[in-house]
Scaffold this active site. Structure first.
Site, PDB file in Angstrom:
ATOM      1  N   CYS A 220     -89.638 -21.408 -21.309  1.00 57.06           N
ATOM      2  CA  CYS A 220     -88.301 -22.134 -21.284  1.00 57.06           C
ATOM      3  C   CYS A 220     -88.411 -23.671 -21.969  1.00 57.06           C
ATOM      4  CB  CYS A 220     -87.200 -21.397 -20.857  1.00 57.06           C
ATOM      5  SG  CYS A 220     -87.260 -19.586 -20.494  1.00 57.06           S
TER       6      CYS A 220
ATOM      7  N   HIS B 285     -81.238 -26.541 -20.973  1.00 61.11           N
ATOM      8  CA  HIS B 285     -82.055 -24.450 -21.698  1.00 61.11           C
ATOM      9  C   HIS B 285     -81.027 -23.412 -20.664  1.00 61.11           C
ATOM     10  CE1 HIS B 285     -83.547 -20.924 -21.158  1.00 61.11           C
ATOM     11  NE2 HIS B 285     -84.408 -20.875 -20.215  1.00 61.11           N
TER      12      HIS B 285
ATOM     13  N   ASN C 190     -80.066 -15.264 -23.911  1.00 64.65           N
ATOM     14  CA  ASN C 190     -81.035 -16.274 -23.046  1.00 64.65           C
ATOM     15  C   ASN C 190     -82.196 -16.326 -24.449  1.00 64.65           C
ATOM     16  OD1 ASN C 190     -83.523 -17.488 -22.549  1.00 64.65           O
ATOM     17  ND2 ASN C 190     -83.531 -16.918 -19.638  1.00 64.65           N
TER      18      ASN C 190
HETATM   19  O1  UT7 Z   1     -85.320 -18.455 -18.303  1.00 57.81           O
HETATM   20  C1  UT7 Z   1     -85.283 -18.148 -17.487  1.00 57.81           C
HETATM   21  C2  UT7 Z   1     -85.377 -16.783 -17.047  1.00 57.81           C
HETATM   22  N1  UT7 Z   1     -84.108 -16.105 -15.703  1.00 57.81           N
HETATM   23  C3  UT7 Z   1     -83.392 -16.532 -15.925  1.00 57.81           C
HETATM   24  O2  UT7 Z   1     -82.927 -17.313 -15.196  1.00 57.81           O
HETATM   25  C4  UT7 Z   1     -82.620 -15.313 -14.305  1.00 57.81           C
HETATM   26  C5  UT7 Z   1     -81.952 -16.259 -13.455  1.00 57.81           C
HETATM   27  N2  UT7 Z   1     -80.937 -15.694 -12.922  1.00 57.81           N
HETATM   28  C6  UT7 Z   1     -80.411 -14.814 -13.152  1.00 57.81           C
HETATM   29  O3  UT7 Z   1     -79.845 -14.883 -14.420  1.00 57.81           O
HETATM   30  C7  UT7 Z   1     -79.895 -13.914 -11.884  1.00 57.81           C
HETATM   31  O4  UT7 Z   1     -80.513 -13.598 -10.283  1.00 57.81           O
HETATM   32  C8  UT7 Z   1     -79.348 -12.239 -12.559  1.00 57.81           C
HETATM   33  C9  UT7 Z   1     -79.031 -12.010 -13.429  1.00 57.81           C
HETATM   34  C10 UT7 Z   1     -81.043 -11.969 -12.383  1.00 57.81           C
HETATM   35  C11 UT7 Z   1     -79.460 -11.359 -11.487  1.00 57.81           C
HETATM   36  O5  UT7 Z   1     -77.755 -12.002 -10.484  1.00 57.81           O
HETATM   37  P1  UT7 Z   1     -77.609 -11.261  -9.284  1.00 57.81           P
HETATM   38  O6  UT7 Z   1     -76.224 -11.932  -9.011  1.00 57.81           O
HETATM   39  O7  UT7 Z   1     -79.193 -12.289  -8.526  1.00 57.81           O
HETATM   40  O8  UT7 Z   1     -77.614 -10.385  -8.717  1.00 57.81           O
HETATM   41  P2  UT7 Z   1     -79.139  -9.598  -8.032  1.00 57.81           P
HETATM   42  O9  UT7 Z   1     -80.380  -9.873  -8.431  1.00 57.81           O
HETATM   43  O10 UT7 Z   1     -78.713 -10.324  -6.844  1.00 57.81           O
HETATM   44  O11 UT7 Z   1     -78.833  -8.091  -8.032  1.00 57.81           O
HETATM   45  C12 UT7 Z   1     -77.323  -7.652  -7.466  1.00 57.81           C
HETATM   46  C13 UT7 Z   1     -77.327  -6.033  -7.277  1.00 57.81           C
HETATM   47  C14 UT7 Z   1     -77.948  -5.301  -7.031  1.00 57.81           C
HETATM   48  O12 UT7 Z   1     -77.717  -4.145  -6.529  1.00 57.81           O
HETATM   49  P3  UT7 Z   1     -77.780  -4.148  -5.406  1.00 57.81           P
HETATM   50  O13 UT7 Z   1     -79.417  -3.871  -4.800  1.00 57.81           O
HETATM   51  O14 UT7 Z   1     -77.151  -5.347  -3.992  1.00 57.81           O
HETATM   52  O15 UT7 Z   1     -76.573  -2.556  -4.699  1.00 57.81           O
HETATM   53  C15 UT7 Z   1     -78.502  -4.890  -8.810  1.00 57.81           C
HETATM   54  O16 UT7 Z   1     -79.041  -3.607  -8.299  1.00 57.81           O
HETATM   55  O17 UT7 Z   1     -76.328  -6.015  -8.299  1.00 57.81           O
HETATM   56  C16 UT7 Z   1     -77.633  -4.859  -9.190  1.00 57.81           C
HETATM   57  N3  UT7 Z   1     -77.418  -5.711 -10.623  1.00 57.81           N
HETATM   58  C17 UT7 Z   1     -76.553  -4.775 -11.365  1.00 57.81           C
HETATM   59  N4  UT7 Z   1     -75.911  -4.413 -11.937  1.00 57.81           N
HETATM   60  C18 UT7 Z   1     -75.246  -4.217 -12.839  1.00 57.81           C
HETATM   61  C19 UT7 Z   1     -78.653  -6.410 -11.327  1.00 57.81           C
HETATM   62  N5  UT7 Z   1     -78.398  -6.410 -12.563  1.00 57.81           N
HETATM   63  C20 UT7 Z   1     -77.652  -5.557 -12.359  1.00 57.81           C
HETATM   64  C21 UT7 Z   1     -76.866  -5.037 -13.807  1.00 57.81           C
HETATM   65  N6  UT7 Z   1     -75.926  -4.140 -13.972  1.00 57.81           N
HETATM   66  N7  UT7 Z   1     -77.458  -5.860 -14.982  1.00 57.81           N
END
Ligand code: UT7
Length: 340
Positions: A113, A264, A294
């Site tokens: 990115c 980005h 993204n």
């Molecule tokens: O260009 C570079 C590429 N990527 C990035 O920059 C990504 C950077 N990171 C992020 O954007 C965030 O970390 C994410 C959006 C990927 C994840 O968000 P988060 O607030 O960090 O969520 P989490 O991974 O802590 O997950 C919290 C909960 C989990 O459930 P449990 O284990 O607490 O029951 C996940 O399973 O949210 C759940 N979860 C979802 N629920 C509904 C994760 N994705 C989803 C979803 N819908 N799409």
């Protein structure tokens, strides 16, 4: 005077996939996705659309705005992590053919990115030493084709598209860079290599039957994107604010003096956290990921083109282009629009 962006262009595929569309087949919701990322929808390449076709569309627009003819182009750099083919031929060579840039060298650059910022710096070096030639720099991605659409924590984040700029230089060879102040930072932190990965590649040697020496046929490994979201999030906020702060410090100015930041856009919450950390109003950041998601290497040039066409990027504005991504990579360029 010096090196300038002479034109911009962008392309977003007409097909739009909303969070609701994804939620129809995955355990997620528009509410969760929007509240955690700022994304409502993304453009997705349709049948017949490829990274190269989108890149060429964006570049055609940039050429048209610049008034530069395809045969004046001496270099095409395509920043992409989702090239048409696994490795070769490069997407840039296909774009060179599509555009009829018969005098151009062409190569792909892979810095995820942060790729557009890296590519812009390569092309800046090129036109600095060959001022009679112009260059096209493109960020283009078709990431939706390498996502694991069963992984709700990564597939919801990405979209397809392309952005492009045309660069020119009206100074003598080497003169433009001699006159400019240091204004680009490129960096990497390979210790974070596992945070965002695309599986596949040559790392896994093929397995052979020890008796016959015949390659064993197994399940072909689908190249897919894997993501450790929390780690990337923390890295992104830290690096975006550090790069912008360091660039300003080098130039003897402060982030408050910037007119716009083109960061980005991986997640709207990353931009918000960066703005808070830098004590900058969110309005200084160009934001479009609500509808584009993204787009990786394409996100900065798409934003630039949208800002130019909306009349919101005017000559003389002090701006920073800044990105981060898999590798991990990061990079930023300070410029007084449209001069580099
Ligand atoms: O260009 C570079 C590429 N990527 C990035 O920059 C990504 C950077 N990171 C992020 O954007 C965030 O970390 C994410 C959006 C990927 C994840 O968000 P988060 O607030 O960090 O969520 P989490 O991974 O802590 O997950 C919290 C909960 C989990 O459930 P449990 O284990 O607490 O029951 C996940 O399973 O949210 C759940 N979860 C979802 N629920 C509904 C994760 N994705 C989803 C979803 N819908 N799409």
């Amino acid at each position: 005077m010096g090196i300038k962006i002479l034109g911009t262009g962008s392309y977003l595929p007409p097909k739009v996939v909303t969070n609701g569309d994804i939620a129809a087949s995955l355990d997620t919701s528009d509410e969760w996705i929007f509240s955690h990322t700022g994304i409502h929808a993304r453009h997705v390449a349709g049948e017949g659309e490829t990274t190269s076709s989108m890149a060429a569309e964006a570049a055609r627009e940039a050429l048209e705005m610049s008034g530069v003819k395809p045969e004046e182009i001496g270099l095409i750099v395509v920043a992409t992590s989702s090239p048409d083919y696994g490795t070769f031929p490069s997407t840039a060579c296909i774009v060179q053919d599509l555009l009829g840039c018969v005098n151009a060298g062409a190569f792909d650059l892979q810095a995820a990115c942060a790729g557009f910022v890296y590519a812009l710096e390569q092309a800046r070096g090129f036109v600095n030493f060959y001022p009679d030639k112009k260059a096209i720099v493109i960020g283009a991605e078709c990431l939706t084709r390498i996502l694991d659409w069963t992984d709700r924590s990564s597939c919801i984040l990405f979209g397809d598209g392309a952005g492009a700029v045309v660069l020119g230089n009206d100074e003598g060879p080497g003169m433009a860079s001699a006159k400019t102040t240091a204004h680009t930072i490129l960096g990497a932190d390979g210790k974070g290599q596992a945070f965002i990965m695309r599986t596949g590649g040559t790392r896994e040697a093929p397995k052979f039957d020890p008796l016959t020496g015949v390659p064993l046929k197994g399940e072909p490994q689908l190249p897919q994107l894997t993501l450790q979201g929390h780690d990337v999030f923390a890295f992104a906020v830290r690096k975006l604010s550090k790069v912008v702060g360091d660039l300003c410090e080098r130039l003897g100015t402060t982030p408050e003096s910037l007119d716009r930041v083109f960061a980005h856009q991986a997640n709207g919450r990353i931009i918000e956290a960066t703005a808070r950390r830098m004590k900058l109003p969110l309005s200084k950041f160009w934001l479009n990921l609500e509808t584009t998601a993204n787009t990786s290497a394409a996100s900065v040039p798409i934003s630039l083109d949208q800002a130019v066409r909306a009349g919101e990027l005017k000559d003389g504005m002090r701006i920073v282009l800044v990105g981060f991504g898999a590798g991990l990579t990061y990079g930023g360029t300070y410029m007084t629009w449209p001069n580099l």
